[in-house]
Design an enzyme around this catalytic site. Structure first.
Site, PDB file in Angstrom:
ATOM      1  N   LYS A   1     -57.281  23.322  -0.810  1.00 52.88           N
ATOM      2  CA  LYS A   1     -57.501  21.899  -0.536  1.00 52.88           C
ATOM      3  C   LYS A   1     -58.648  21.363  -1.415  1.00 52.88           C
ATOM      4  CE  LYS A   1     -60.605  22.934   3.318  1.00 52.88           C
ATOM      5  NZ  LYS A   1     -60.663  23.188   4.774  1.00 52.88           N
TER       6      LYS A   1
ATOM      7  N   ARG B   1     -62.792  19.463  17.335  1.00 49.46           N
ATOM      8  CA  ARG B   1     -62.438  18.392  16.406  1.00 49.46           C
ATOM      9  C   ARG B   1     -60.978  18.026  16.571  1.00 49.46           C
ATOM     10  NH1 ARG B   1     -64.635  20.328  10.553  1.00 49.46           N
ATOM     11  NH2 ARG B   1     -62.581  21.302  10.618  1.00 49.46           N
TER      12      ARG B   1
ATOM     13  N   TYR C   1     -87.313  13.100 -10.434  1.00 50.01           N
ATOM     14  CA  TYR C   1     -87.214  12.300  -9.210  1.00 50.01           C
ATOM     15  C   TYR C   1     -88.318  12.623  -8.214  1.00 50.01           C
ATOM     16  CZ  TYR C   1     -82.479  11.086 -10.665  1.00 50.01           C
ATOM     17  OH  TYR C   1     -81.394  10.628 -11.340  1.00 50.01           O
TER      18      TYR C   1
HETATM   19  C1  LIG Z   1     -60.862  24.566   5.109  1.00 50.42           C
HETATM   20  C2  LIG Z   1     -60.153  25.372   6.139  1.00 50.42           C
HETATM   21  C3  LIG Z   1     -60.097  26.771   6.034  1.00 50.42           C
HETATM   22  C4  LIG Z   1     -60.859  27.554   4.988  1.00 50.42           C
HETATM   23  O1  LIG Z   1     -62.186  27.670   5.414  1.00 50.42           O
HETATM   24  P1  LIG Z   1     -63.283  28.476   4.553  1.00 50.42           P
HETATM   25  O2  LIG Z   1     -64.434  28.576   5.472  1.00 50.42           O
HETATM   26  O3  LIG Z   1     -63.555  27.651   3.344  1.00 50.42           O
HETATM   27  O4  LIG Z   1     -62.673  29.798   4.237  1.00 50.42           O
HETATM   28  C5  LIG Z   1     -59.348  27.457   6.978  1.00 50.42           C
HETATM   29  N1  LIG Z   1     -58.718  26.784   7.986  1.00 50.42           N
HETATM   30  C6  LIG Z   1     -58.775  25.450   8.117  1.00 50.42           C
HETATM   31  C7  LIG Z   1     -58.074  24.795   9.241  1.00 50.42           C
HETATM   32  C8  LIG Z   1     -59.502  24.697   7.213  1.00 50.42           C
HETATM   33  O5  LIG Z   1     -59.571  23.367   7.360  1.00 50.42           O
END
Ligand SMILES: *Cc1c(COP(=O)(O)O)cnc(C)c1O
Length: 286
Positions: A33, A129, A253
Site C-alpha cells: 500500500k 478503528r 531551522y
Molecule cells: C498496513 C497494514 C499491515 C502491515 O503493517 P506493518 O506494520 O507495516 O507490517 C498489515 N495489516 C493491515 C490491516 C494494515 O493496514
C-alpha cells in the site's frame, strides 16, 4: 540535474520477504500500500511475484494498478470499498475486499457478483478503528458464507501494540480472536511485521508484512528480531555548497545547532519536502 537519488535494492526486498515468510511459516502477503511505503508498488510487486502468496493494498485504485501491470496473484484491499459501486470493480479485476463494517457488508451482499470472490472479514479485537465487534462477528461471517459467489472468507484482525514488547495487549487480542472464531472454519490472518518478528503465537495461515519488508524495524529499539532486515532504499546526494561557520554561530531551522568551534559545513540537496525528517537537521548528529 538535482543530485538526489533514491535507489531501491530489489534483492534486499526479496531477501527480507523470504526471511519474513520463513519466520512466519505458511502463506505471506506483501503489503505494498501507499506505493509500497514509497518504494514503488509496481516494481516491488513484480520483484516479489515468485515468492509472494498475495499482495495487500489499502484501496481499489492501488489494486487495479497492480492488475494492469500484470500481477495475477491474490490482492486484498485492506480498507475495503468506499462505495457500493466499487464492488463491481473488485469483481472485474478479481480483487478481494476486506469487509469491516455493516455498510460494507450490506453492499457486498446486495451486489450481484459475476465471478467468485474471496472476502476478508475483519474482527475488532481491540484496535478499535475498524472491524466487527466479537458479538456481531459470527452473524456477518455466516451471511457471507451463505452468499453463492463467496469462495472463501478469510478471518482477520489487526494488532494495536505488537511493536511494544512490554505490552500484553497482543496476547489479549490473540485470545479474543481465537475465542470469537473458534467455530468458524477457514483461513486466518493476523500478523503484521512486528507480530511476524516477535509474536509467534499470532502466526496463522496468512501473514501480512509491510514495514519490515522494506528493511525498517517496526520496533523503537534494536533487538534480536530486527537485526536480519536489509535496507531496501538508499538515499544519495552530493555536497553542492560549503562554507565555514565561526565558533558560536548557529545554522539551519530554529538556529538550534550551534558550532562549538570553527567548522566547515556542507550543504546537500535534500529537505523535508523530500521526506527527509526535519528533526535531525537540528541535532548534533552531524
Ligand atoms: C498496513 C497494514 C499491515 C502491515 O503493517 P506493518 O506494520 O507495516 O507490517 C498489515 N495489516 C493491515 C490491516 C494494515 O493496514
Amino acid at each position: 540535474m538535482r543530485p538526489l537519488v533514491a535507489t531501491i535494492n530489489l534483492h534486499h526486498l526479496q531477501d527480507n520477504f523470504r526471511f519474513l515468510k520463513q519466520r512466519h511459516g505458511k502463506q505471506m502477503y506483501a503489503v505494498v500500500k501507499a506505493d509500497a511505503y514509497g518504494h514503488g508498488a509496481v516494481k516491488c510487486s513484480q520483484a516479489l511475484v515468485e515468492d509472494a502468496d498475495g499482495f495487500a493494498v489499502a484501496y481499489l485504485e492501488e489494486g487495479i494498478e497492480l492488475r494492469k501491470n500484470g500481477i495475477a496473484a491474490p490482492i486484498v484491499l485492506l480498507e475495503g470499498v468506499f462505495s457500493a459501486e466499487e464492488y463491481a470493480e473488485c469483481d472485474r479485476f478479481n480483487l478481494s475486499p476486506v469487509v469491516q463494517n455493516q455498510r460494507q457488508l450490506h453492499d457486498f451482499l446486495h451486489y450481484d457478483w459475476r465471478n467468485y470472490v474471496t472476502v476478508w472479514l475483519k474482527l475488532d479485537t481491540g484496535m478499535r478503528r475498524a472491524g466487527f465487534m466479537p458479538t456481531d462477528y459470527a452473524v456477518a461471517y455466516h451471511a457471507l458464507r451463505k452468499n453463492k459467489a463467496v469462495k472463501k472468507v478469510v478471518k482477520m484482525t489487526h494488532f494495536a501494540c505488537a511493536d511494544d514488547l512490554n505490552s500484553l495487549f497482543t496476547v489479549r487480542q490473540n485470545k479474543i480472536f481465537d475465542t470469537t472464531t473458534q467455530n468458524l472454519s477457514g483461513e486466518a490472518s493476523m500478523a503484521n511485521s512486528a507480530a511476524i518478528l516477535a509474536h509467534a503465537d499470532t502466526h496463522r495461515d496468512i501473514g501480512r508484512a509491510g514495514i519490515a519488508l522494506y528493511g525498517i524495524s517496526p520496533f523503537t529499539e534494536e533487538n534480536e528480531f530486527s537485526g536480519s532486515l536489509k535496507p531496501v532504499m538508499t538515499l544519495t546526494t552530493q555536497v553542492f555548497g560549503e562554507r565555514t561557520l565561526r565558533k558560536g554561530e548557529a545554522v539551519g531551522y530554529g538556529s538550534i545547532f550551534r558550532a562549538e568551534k570553527e567548522m566547515r559545513i556542507g550543504l546537500i540537496a535534500c529537505g523535508y519536502a523530500d521526506g527527509y525528517p526535519r528533526v535531525p537537521s537540528n541535532d548534533n548528529l552531524f
